[in-house]
Structures are given as structure tokens and as C-alpha cells.
Design a protein around this motif. Structure first.
Motif, PDB file in Angstrom:
ATOM      1  N   MET A   1      24.401  35.394   1.486  1.00  0.00           N
ATOM      2  CA  MET A   1      25.533  35.581   2.587  1.00  0.00           C
ATOM      3  C   MET A   1      25.611  35.040   3.859  1.00  0.00           C
ATOM      4  SD  MET A   1      27.497  39.206   3.345  1.00  0.00           S
ATOM      5  CE  MET A   1      27.643  39.706   1.652  1.00  0.00           C
ATOM      6  N   LYS A  64      24.612  43.990   9.973  1.00  0.00           N
ATOM      7  CA  LYS A  64      24.758  42.571   9.488  1.00  0.00           C
ATOM      8  C   LYS A  64      23.881  41.509  10.423  1.00  0.00           C
ATOM      9  CE  LYS A  64      27.402  38.964   7.101  1.00  0.00           C
ATOM     10  NZ  LYS A  64      28.627  38.934   6.703  1.00  0.00           N
ATOM     11  N   ASP A  69      21.745  36.705   6.312  1.00  0.00           N
ATOM     12  CA  ASP A  69      21.852  36.044   4.777  1.00  0.00           C
ATOM     13  C   ASP A  69      21.523  37.117   3.709  1.00  0.00           C
ATOM     14  OD1 ASP A  69      21.721  33.457   5.781  1.00  0.00           O
ATOM     15  OD2 ASP A  69      19.559  33.415   6.114  1.00  0.00           O
ATOM     16  N   SER A  71      22.392  40.561   1.449  1.00  0.00           N
ATOM     17  CA  SER A  71      23.687  41.117   0.721  1.00  0.00           C
ATOM     18  C   SER A  71      23.575  42.539   1.412  1.00  0.00           C
ATOM     19  CB  SER A  71      23.343  41.269  -0.661  1.00  0.00           C
ATOM     20  OG  SER A  71      22.296  42.410  -1.154  1.00  0.00           O
ATOM     21  N   GLN A  73      24.065  45.157  -0.338  1.00  0.00           N
ATOM     22  CA  GLN A  73      22.902  46.221  -0.921  1.00  0.00           C
ATOM     23  C   GLN A  73      21.396  46.027  -0.129  1.00  0.00           C
ATOM     24  OE1 GLN A  73      24.993  43.948  -2.623  1.00  0.00           O
ATOM     25  NE2 GLN A  73      26.381  45.573  -3.475  1.00  0.00           N
ATOM     26  N   GLN A  74      21.020  44.651  -0.050  1.00  0.00           N
ATOM     27  CA  GLN A  74      19.864  44.343   0.772  1.00  0.00           C
ATOM     28  C   GLN A  74      19.815  45.127   2.104  1.00  0.00           C
ATOM     29  OE1 GLN A  74      20.058  40.338   0.319  1.00  0.00           O
ATOM     30  NE2 GLN A  74      18.009  40.421  -0.929  1.00  0.00           N
ATOM     31  N   TRP A 262      15.177  34.279   6.622  1.00  0.00           N
ATOM     32  CA  TRP A 262      16.516  34.760   6.791  1.00  0.00           C
ATOM     33  C   TRP A 262      16.950  34.459   8.168  1.00  0.00           C
ATOM     34  CZ3 TRP A 262      17.038  40.294   3.967  1.00  0.00           C
ATOM     35  CH2 TRP A 262      16.707  39.791   2.394  1.00  0.00           C
TER      36      TRP A 262
END
Length: 317
Positions: A1, A64, A69, A71, A73-74, A262
Motif C-alpha cells: 500500500m 501509517k 507500505d 496493510s 492489518q499489518q 518498507w
């Protein structure tokens, strides 16, 4: 993402980041006094150096930011593992004070009182520990973001550390002191630029420019780690297994180790930051070098251990 430029600027708006909202405000080697604040000083010996980590409090950021990058959930799992229950990222701010001989060397000086209400606690913690700011002889700026240099000035525009000499990467100094920089940056970054220029100007007559490999004192040397900012530096302390003070080249003890590829939301050059992050964590794991992270869970001291194709962080005992 991925996070696009417009979304990042939204996350960086003044209300959310620069001042915070009301909801977000809600055994030592040196003879420190016990602290009544968030964390007592943490001290250890590294070769000829005595290192003591002081807390400057913590920050409140959109979750965020720490891994653009990842999600949702992560991100939720990372927050859970770190005990961040507010829905925001709550990174610590860990400031090392290094003693060698007659020198007291501070690595960055925190947020001061113009940033977030949860940060800027260094002066209080110095006072509680019986540390005279006038006794600090050297200050090394790893980079010129607010949570690293806005503690330079106290009320009345006086220097918090009045007797210190100051050190910074030459590339970092040149970037932030560019008189045209404000017009080149997004409007949302204007306070970053003004704050950097205000605080750097206050030490312009006592600053030394650094480059990779330079020594501040024998055994304390500069590592070039640009990417987070154009002239970001980390530091290497000699003795024992060695110590790398990572500053913001490695910003999170989960993300920076387990997913060094990331992107971090505040990296000026994400690709270069990732390249240097991978090199740093690989070096630390290969050579078993102790590490100290500015934004890791207090006191932020530990080791990189290999795990599959990546790494994990192991807190020092």
C-alpha cells in the motif's frame, strides 16, 4: 500500500503533527537522581565512554507514517506488539548523553516546548537528574527535524546548552540553511523549515561541519546515512562490541529490522534511506554491534539478529 504525495501532506498537517490535538496531550554509572517523569536514565559503559540515555518523552503520529507500505492489518499488529493502544504511533524519543574524560556530548537535544505536548521533556529530566545544561560541552545533530533540534532554544531565545560546541553534517546544514528553501518546499513543511533555520541560526557561530569518517572525539565517529534527510548522519562509538547510534536511519524496532525495505513516511529520499538502512542493519547483525535507536521503545538499546532474509531486534539486557 503506497502513500501518495497529497495523502502524506495531509498526514503532516499542523493540527495532527506539529502541535497535536487535545486528545493526544492527554542503576547508574553517573550519580543520577531518581526521576518522577516517564523514564529513569539508562546507563552503560562502551569502551572509554559512559553512555546514558535520557527520555525526551514521546511523539504522537498517524500510524501509517511508520510503514507506508504496510496493510492496515499489518499496522494494527505492529501497534499491538509495541503496546500502542491509542490508534496512533507513539514512538519514544531517546537521547544519549556520552561522557568521555571531561567531555559531555549530547546527541540531538529533542523537541523543546514548541512541538508536541508529549515531547520536549529533556530539560525536565536533566533537572531531575541533577545535570547542569551548562556542563554539556558538545552537541551533535544527526539531522534537523523538529524532534531532534527544536530543544536548542529555550524561552527568551536563549541556548538550552549555553557552553556547548555544535556539530552537524555539512550536507544537512547546507540543505536547511538554503535561503530559498521555504519557497521550494510544500506549504505543509513550512514550520519544519522555519524551525530548522531558527535553531541552526542560533548556533552558527559555534558549529563544526562533519562528513563521514570524521571524529567528534577519539572513538566517536560519523557514519554517513543520508535518505531520511539529505545530510542525515549516524554515529559509531568504539569499544567493546561497538555501538551504532542510528538516529532516524532506523526508526522502529519492528519495521526497520523485519521490513527494512518498507518506506518510512518522513524519509526525504525513500530509496536512499532504504539502501542505507539495509546496509546498517546488515553491518550490525554481521559484526554483532550494539545499537541505540532514537525512536525505539525506551531505552532503545539492543542488537540486530538475523531471521530468515531479514532481522529482528533483541533488547540489550
Amino acid at each position: 500500500m503506497a502513500i501518495d504525495h497529497e495523502e502524506l501532506l495531509h498526514l503532516l498537517n499542523r493540527r495532527q503533527f506539529l502541535v497535536g490535538s487535545a486528545a493526544l496531550a492527554s542503576a547508574s554509572l553517573m550519580p543520577w537522581k531518581a526521576l518522577a517523569l516517564s523514564a529513569a536514565p539508562h546507563s552503560f559503559v562502551q569502551g572509554d565512554f559512559e553512555v546514558t540515555v535520557f527520555s525526551d518523552g514521546s511523539l504522537r503520529l498517524p500510524l501509517k507514517i511508520i510503514a507506508v507500505d504496510a496493510s492496515p492489518q499489518q499496522l494494527a499488529e505492529i501497534a499491538k506488539r509495541l503496546g500502542w493502544a491509542s490508534g496512533n504511533a507513539e514512538p519514544a524519543t531517546n537521547i544519549p548523553l556520552i561522557k568521555k574524560g571531561s567531555d559531555l556530548i549530547l546527541i540531538d537535544n529533542g523537541s523543546g516546548n514548541k512541538f508536541q505536548p508529549t515531547a520536549g521533556k529533556l530539560a525536565e529530566n536533566f533537572k531531575a537528574a541533577g545535570i547542569d545544561p551548562g556542563a554539556v560541552t558538545k552537541v551533535v545533530f544527526t539531522h534537523a527535524h523538529p524532534d531532534h533540534i527544536w530543544g536548542t532554544l529555550v524561552d527568551g531565545d536563549k541556548l538550552f546548552l549555553p557552553n556547548a560546541a555544535y556539530y552537524i553534517g555539512g550536507a544537512e546544514w547546507n540543505f536547511w540553511t538554503d535561503p530559498e528553501l521555504l519557497s521550494k518546499m510544500p506549504t505543509e513543511m513550512g514550520d519544519f523549515v522555519k524551525g530548522a533555520q531558527r535553531n541552526l541560526a542560533a548556533v552558527k557561530d559555534r558549529v563544526t561541519m562533519l562528513k563521514g569518517g570524521d571524529e567528534i572525539v577519539p572513538g566517536l565517529s560519523v557514519l554517513d546515512t543520508p535518505g531520511h534527510t539529505p545530510g542525515h548522519i549516524s554515529l559509531k562509538v568504539s569499544g567493546g562490541e561497538g555501538l551504532i547510534i542510528t538516529a532516524d536511519s532506523m526508526t522502529n524496532e519492528i519495521v526497520s529490522f523485519e521490513h527494512p525495505e518498507w518506506k518510512f513516511g518522513f524519509d526525504a529520499n525513500p530509496d536512499l534511506a532504504i539502501e542505507n538502512r539495509k546496509k546498517l542493519v546488515d553491518r550490525a547483525a554481521t559484526d554483532k554491534i550494539k545499537m541505540l535507536g532514537y525512536h525505539w521503545t525506551y531505552p532503545g538499546v539492543g542488537f540486530a539478529e538475523r531471521k530468515g532474509a531479514a532481522y529482528v531486534f533483541a533488547m540489550a539486557s
